[in-house]
Write an enzyme that holds these catalytic residues in place. Sequence first.
Site, PDB file in Angstrom:
ATOM      1  N   LYS A 186       0.850  -1.236   0.038  1.00  0.00           N
ATOM      2  CA  LYS A 186       0.154   0.044   0.052  1.00  0.00           C
ATOM      3  C   LYS A 186       0.928   1.188   0.011  1.00  0.00           C
ATOM      4  O   LYS A 186       2.027   1.162   0.614  1.00  0.00           O
ATOM      5  CB  LYS A 186      -0.949   0.002   1.250  1.00  0.00           C
ATOM      6  CG  LYS A 186      -1.650   1.409   1.506  1.00  0.00           C
ATOM      7  CD  LYS A 186      -2.261   1.312   3.048  1.00  0.00           C
ATOM      8  CE  LYS A 186      -3.061   2.656   3.016  1.00  0.00           C
ATOM      9  NZ  LYS A 186      -3.848   2.773   4.392  1.00  0.00           N
ATOM     10  N   GLU A 231      -8.928  12.211  12.491  1.00  0.00           N
ATOM     11  CA  GLU A 231      -7.900  11.154  12.666  1.00  0.00           C
ATOM     12  C   GLU A 231      -6.958  11.350  13.863  1.00  0.00           C
ATOM     13  O   GLU A 231      -6.260  12.500  13.933  1.00  0.00           O
ATOM     14  CB  GLU A 231      -7.247  10.627  11.559  1.00  0.00           C
ATOM     15  CG  GLU A 231      -6.323   9.415  11.865  1.00  0.00           C
ATOM     16  CD  GLU A 231      -6.131   8.556  10.499  1.00  0.00           C
ATOM     17  OE1 GLU A 231      -5.679   7.495  10.616  1.00  0.00           O
ATOM     18  OE2 GLU A 231      -6.376   8.955   9.525  1.00  0.00           O
TER      19      GLU A 231
END
Length: 427
Positions: A186, A231
């Site tokens: 990723k 976040e």
Amino acid sequence: MTESAIRDDLADRVPRLVARTTQVPDEPDLLALLAVHNPTAWIRRGEGFVGHGEAARLEVAGPDRFAIASRWWSQLTAAAAVRDDIQEPGTGLVAFGSFAFADVPGHSTLVVPEVVVGRRAGRTWVTTVSAEPSLPSTSALGRLRATTPPCPPRGVTFADGALTGAGWSAAVAEAVRRIQAGQLDKVVLARDLLAVAKAPIDLRWPLRRLAERYPVCWTYAVRGLFGATPEMLVRLENGLVTSRVLAGTIRRSDDDAHDLALAASLARSSKDLEEHEYAVRSVAEALAPHCSSINVPESPFVLHLPNVMHLATDLAGVLKDSSTSLELAAALHPSAAVCGTPTSVALQVIGELERMDRGRYAGPVGWIDAAGNGEWGIALRCAQVDDHDPTRLRLFAGCGIVADSIPEAELAEAQAKLVPIRDALSP
């Protein structure tokens, strides 16, 4: 840099501060107390902090930026004379920080405001700070309220940053090719937009808009970097460690019923679940050496924001060493949510494909007190004011790329993530 070299390097940069924290009966709107010039803020659901002025500041760069900042803060708090009538997390001396994403280039900063107004669980306090031999002022909240209302931005225009939309889509396609070839699992690719206004931006305007429209996010401002992040990289409070991991995104529609269907599809998406798993695993592994136990839920939940929905997981642990919140943030950065997996390969791919300096975008942003408590979010959904021209800003957004990513869909996701800041800069 060795510990002794860090200590020697900071010897002349640590002033002796005098601080006083007192509780006040007011229940102010923190947004009404934002400084007109260079505001400092950390606000969520009407609670948090606003800061005025600077009693002390550290500017630091390079791979040792977290270690240098931690040592500076340790020395600063050890030398300070503090009278704290409340003795709760966030009272007494508090520094606000924003750190560069990459080791090189970029700069990072820790700021101790002259005045901090804090509000939490129905209690409001004011901390005033000065450098010896001066004594802290007794600032009344009324004097902090600006006499002029926030000015809406004038004539803001937007332009592509380092890459056009087509160029960034091509970078995503190349990242997918490398992932499918087995070079990495990723990578998170970011893109920037340039914004130019006809007059310097009054940051009180976008900060209020962000706080009101995205109340579940943490609205922040530190040295010209501002935004609203969903976040929480790490929170440390009296030995309890928590973290909110977001990875996997879908854009919302204008229909609530359709959004429920979209949320269900997000929760079942193998592509998004894979991306999310990498991010959660990276945070859990980074926290493990510092915690005696970590609770990791088996499945993520869907976090609904006005513009997008995210897969989210809340982790919790019990601190087993003497790490401060800033040191935990350093251990976690960069997580797979903003970098990729494996980290070293993802960083190399980011450097090759993004064609830009992220600056403090996607780095830790937040606060720390003298006991080491603090909250550090990830600087997302943000913009950075140009250091040399206050009419110019850079806006940032990023997307996690895995083997199944589709460049056109990732571009649409990045555009959706730019909406909060773009809207906040509208009159």
